[in-house]
Enzyme design. Structure first.
Site, PDB file in Angstrom:
ATOM      1  N   ASP B 430       0.826  -1.200   0.000  1.00 15.42           N
ATOM      2  CA  ASP B 430       0.000   0.000   0.000  1.00 15.42           C
ATOM      3  C   ASP B 430       0.866   1.258   0.000  1.00 15.42           C
ATOM      4  OD1 ASP B 430      -2.845   1.000   0.470  1.00 15.42           O
ATOM      5  OD2 ASP B 430      -1.770   1.992   2.113  1.00 15.42           O
ATOM      6  N   GLU B 459       1.392  -0.429  -5.032  1.00 17.69           N
ATOM      7  CA  GLU B 459       0.174   0.370  -5.203  1.00 17.69           C
ATOM      8  C   GLU B 459       0.540   1.845  -5.087  1.00 17.69           C
ATOM      9  OE1 GLU B 459      -3.734   2.234  -3.561  1.00 17.69           O
ATOM     10  OE2 GLU B 459      -1.814   2.068  -2.536  1.00 17.69           O
TER      11      GLU B 459
END
Lengths: 703, 703
Positions: B430, B459
């Site tokens: 993330d 990401e």
């Protein structure tokens, strides 16, 4: 050079996490996790990459000229939202002392930063980049945003004051003596700010104290660069003098400058020709080799293997009992004659360039003195040059990689040093691609360390990677494929490649329409107009160009089916009537005058090709950056027929308002006229105006 | 891997004259001429440059997959006319033992050499290039040319025999034990050749003895590589397993897999859904964070700052009294439930991917255990995440560069190791761009050293240089700008950039039409057809793509004016009817089946865009290199109206004769038909065939 500040050299290791040698290191560091962790933990969070200009990952020096401003670009970024600062660091290659110039974030989305370096001296520079987190700026930016959003910033202000306090402490302790006055002033100022801050309880008053411009300026003067990231490469720039990129060369063999047919010309004859060459506007007089010519296997006329007793041989078969590369061919005169020639050229504000061909006739003194520099065959004979099945029996080559090559490299270097000491600072090097590339890199650097104003022209006509490599390792200029680019498409494609590829950073073409070795088919039996066309192309496409003597007389005698001169002066004495009918000396003088008067033509990378509807008419232009000099050339490439058609000026680039007017001076004819819009009809014909050269001035300027 | 020969590692220094560090070194070496001369005299006359593939001058690893053949290219050249030989050297990164593969001169004029490496293992490789002068080949070539020109070659033959003799001597003394049999055989053979040669006085007989193919082959087996030039960089290749470039991902939050509205889903619920996900054809089941969720400043529905007692919070606010990144949120079940889920997925031949978000809720155990990893403010409170004026009070970030960061990096690495040890080999990371880049480089390398089959998906939706940097430093896959590329022009431009720039060597996009954070405007209130279009684009433009759960139900509820889901499952429990009317599960299953059946769709760089006359219809294709699988997609980008028009197949690339026929299977409908020529009329409409997928087979093959 542009110097923002002088700072002491940093002794901290240069790590931005991208040292090339790292890659192999990491291979084994993997096994030692702790070390590896430390390595990377120490590396900086700021990435500095894609730094330009640079060649082959910084392996070779970029070329620039005295007075140039060089734009330096880089991607600089870090995780998160911190604001960054960056500078270009620059120093002389032989000094430890760095200066710096500021960089600015030009495009945040692309993390693109830029800055300028200005070069004032003819020498070698080193540059790199340093970036750091702007702690105070980041804090200030965030706090202002919070204030604007109406948030409470009391804690932020305390944090901001802490940053100021930290800076103040550092400032008091620092041994940095760059600007002692500013330091004293800022210490007093920041002390006062903190005192007032500590005394106040009003949030807005405190905010104003820390966020005002004076505090920002003071803080910006003393960034904490302890943790700064240094780009992992130090990049080289070699700054040449003006003659490296710009000059008109006149090439000649001294022995062909005589006045009586069949009589060997001398330096005295050549000296007598200098005023005439000056009148044509040349900057450089470049002489084919002037050394004693060998007699063993001497070539006859037209490269014949049969040599008659009266044949003078090729000046490229260097060396005889009378000496080698440091001697002068007796038939040309004495060393004093040479010196007198050089002096006279200098008086006329021209320079003399010498042709250095590292090869020997079988009679070169080295062969007896240093047989270890050569290769001998099983029968004891010396190995001459060959490219099987072709043999060059009048030439032997030295062995650049033999066991005794160290001493030989030294001796070769001394040839350049010898002539440099005689005042020669331009060398045209014969066939460098058949010699050792590491040797060239070394010898050019050696000579330029002592004589940084030395210019080396590489006479290599070979595969593109080798042409490029010779320029990368240090040749100031290069011969090019110009002689074989005749059509508009070929010319545009070639020059676009030279100017828009990485080559622009290191490869400076010197355009010769012909050379003693190259007589393009385009000029075989060609009319005067063909010579004019190729001449104007050479002199306007590139700031450096050269012309072989005899070209002004439109000598068009080529050997059928071969790109060579018939009765080439490489193998015989020429005597010419320099004022023969049909000569183009006036045109040459005019073009050189135009080149001198118009700075745009003295630049190289500013060449742009524009639209012409007739494919036989090429239309191109050159502008200075501030558009105070804009030159356009419309030239017919057809020496046999008239060509006409429309051309379109790039009025937007020229700063002319849409549909507005500009003033045109046609510099070859002196005609002047006004153009409205961007279209012009040109009518070019072989017997008269093969080309038109326009100097334009906007009348209706774009606002 | 492709191994020509095994050779011992060379201990000689690697110098081809282009070590980057040289540049700075040379700055001062100039002053010491003797040393400098030695340095360069030792350097090789052979240039090896422009070696590809490589990224940032070899700083980063190129990416490849098991089974890949990698073309290696370089410019290799030397002054003069010597013939050269070159090989690619390759080794495992953790081994000293080199293998080699041959290189061939593909284009002499460009000095371009090429060769192939084949990668058999999922691990890190190192490669470089070595080149040397082919002394015997050069001699042989010249001698043959002289013979053909009728020249006397007696001396040449003696010289050739000397080369053979030298090789023979070396061969007798060599400790090289690569191929003892061949060595013994060649010693005997060459001894015989020389014996016969010495005994003969006939020039032609002797020529035949030395110039025949057997001698050439024997000589080629034992080149003298003492003076060989090694490229100055060792280049890295990380070879991933197949799933790195190819896979269909299904993204879900475990808590949304329950069946009763309002009841928190569990691993058991999620496990029950696995067969259905398998039926849709997915390869990877990727779970949003599964760790305990904090309660301090917990967010309410729709990211509200007001949290109701029943709100479940964001799974990205990681950590509570119940544990941190190695624990499982109690409401999802136990570690055993997790293991059972993973096992069941594996039985169904799917993999589980975890979402690793390096950030903490204020309740994360680390904050008490390791306050030194965090930043505290002047009032003693912990500093939460912010992007002024925005505040993220439910999240605190660790300090990657603090004084205690070594221990923290270790702990973060152990999170990956912990889950890898639980059988997880895919991590979606993330927001890596807001964390430390050097940390990522280190941790990915650490994990892949132990588990080379680990795949990391970055990401990051941020600036291009950072997107690229994360991929360069090791992320196996990357999110992309796909979600914001909607028009034909934008899609073609973006994918052409990805595939035709340097990014192809390291950046593998994983295409997600939506994510929990991104609901593109294109899909707000959009019809089913829009979801089908974006789905087919994702699944056919790239071999890696992913789909967020709910997409199969065409959930089109976005927040007005913002690219976000309304009632996002990031902040609440969702319960869905997975078989709701209008779902596109059948289509998904079909597309995934087509991807599995057609190898061309499992490749990435083979994507090419072709001509379609209707700008709302995009036409593209993918072929295997040998053309045994050729897939074309014609897709309407308009979810609201019918679109029709002609498309043109690249029949020449397809190997179809000019004007010839090819067979087409439309894979979505099962229709089959013959096309003659290259033109096809397509008729696409939102209610039915938003796209057609053609598998083509030439009937009339080009000869």
């Amino acid at each position: 050079m542009a110097q923002e500040r002088k700072i002491k050299p940093k002794k901290t290791p240069i790590i931005s996490g991208s040292d090339v040698s790292d890659v192999s290191k990491r291979g084994w560091v993997i096994k030692e996790k702790k070390n590896h962790l430390q390595d990377l933990a120490a590396s900086s969070p700021i990435t500095i990459e894609h730094v330009s200009p640079q060649i082959s990952a910084g392996r070779f020096a970029v070329k620039r000229e005295v007075g140039d401003t060089m734009e330096v670009w880089a991607n600089i970024f870090k995780d998160g939202h911190d604001l960054l600062k960056a500078v270009i660091l620059v120093r002389y290659a032989d000094s430890d002392e760095w200066w710096e110039a500021p960089m600015y974030e030009i495009n945040h989305g692309l993390a693109l930063w830029g800055g300028d370096l200005w070069f004032g001296d003819n020498r070698r520079y080193i540059y790199t980049i340093e970036a750091w987190v702007d702690e105070f700026g980041t804090w200030r930016d965030g706090t202002i945003k919070k204030l604007e959003a109406g948030q409470n910033v009391v804690l932020e202000l305390v944090e901001g004051a802490d940053i100021v306090r930290k800076t103040l402490e550092r400032l008091k302790k620092t041994t940095d003596v760059r600007d002692p006055d500013a330091r004293k002033r800022d210490i007093a100022f920041l002390t006062d700010v903190l005192k007032a801050f500590d005394a106040s309880n009003d949030e807005y008053e405190c905010a104003d104290m820390l966020l005002n411009d004076e505090v920002l300026e003071a803080m910006d003067r003393w960034p904490d660069r302890e943790q700064a990231t240094r780009y992992d490469r130090e990049l080289e720039v070699f700054v040449d003098r003006e003659r490296a990129p710009f000059g008109a060369w006149y090439e000649m063999d001294v022995r062909s400058q005589g006045t009586e047919p069949g009589v060997h010309g001398t330096f005295k004859d050549a000296e007598a020709r200098l005023p005439e060459i000056k009148e044509m506007g040349f900057d450089v007089v470049y002489l084919m080799p002037i050394h004693p010519i060998g007699h063993t296997h001497r070539k006859g006329k037209n490269n014949s293997l049969v040599c008659e007793p009266w044949d003078v041989g090729s000046p490229y078969a260097i060396g005889s009992e009378e000496g080698g590369h440091k001697a002068i061919h007796p038939q040309l005169g004495t060393m004093d004659d040479f010196r007198s020639f050089v002096r006279r050229a200098q008086e006329l504000e021209m320079e003399v360039a010498l042709d250095i061909a590292i090869q020997c006739s079988p009679d070169h003194p080295w062969i007896k003195e240093h047989p270890e520099w050569f290769t001998f065959r099983p029968d004891g004979t010396i190995k001459y040059a060959e490219n099987p099945p072709k043999k060059y029996q009048d030439i032997v080559n030295v062995d650049f990689y033999g066991p005794e090559s160290d001493a030989m490299w030294m001796e070769l270097r001394d040839i350049f040093m010898f002539w440099a000491n005689e005042g020669i600072r331009i060398f045209r090097v014969d066939n460098p691609h058949t010699k050792s590339v590491p040797f060239w890199e070394w010898v050019i650097r050696e000579v330029q360390t002592v004589y940084p104003d030395t210019i080396f022209l590489a006479e290599a006509f070979t595969r593109p990677p080798m042409m490029q490599m010779l320029a990368k390792i240090g040749f100031s200029q290069s011969y090019s494929y110009f002689a074989w680019r005749e059509s508009r498409h070929d010319l545009e494609e070639y020059f676009n490649e030279l100017i828009h590829s990485e080559m622009r950073e290191y490869f400076r073409p010197n355009l010769f329409p012909t050379t003693p070795d190259i007589m393009p088919f385009y000029l075989h039996d060609a009319p005067r107009s063909a010579f004019i066309i190729r001449y104007i192309l050479a002199a306007t496409l590139s700031p450096s160009y050269g012309m072989l003597n005899g070209y002004e007389l439109c000598e068009n005698d080529g050997i059928y089916g071969r790109e060579e001169f018939n009765n080439s002066e490489k193998y015989e004495i020429k005597t010419r009537d320099w004022n023969a009918e049909g000569n183009i000396k006036d045109l040459i003088a005019t073009i050189n005058w135009i080149r001198g008067e118009n700075f745009a033509l003295q630049l190289y990378e500013n060449l742009r090709f524009y639209t012409s509807e007739n494919d036989n008419i090429m239309f191109y232009g050159k502008m200075t950056e501030n558009r105070d000099n804009m030159i356009f050339v419309a030239i017919s490439l057809d020496p046999y027929h008239g060509q006409a058609g429309r051309i379109w000026f790039p009025t937007e680039e020229m700063g002319v308002s849409f549909g507005g007017r500009f003033w045109v001076e046609e510099l070859l004819s002196g005609r002047e006229f006004e153009v409205r819009g961007n279209e012009l009809w040109v009518n070019l014909y072989p017997a008269g105006n093969q080309a038109e050269i326009y100097r334009v001035t906007p009348i209706d300027r774009a606002s």
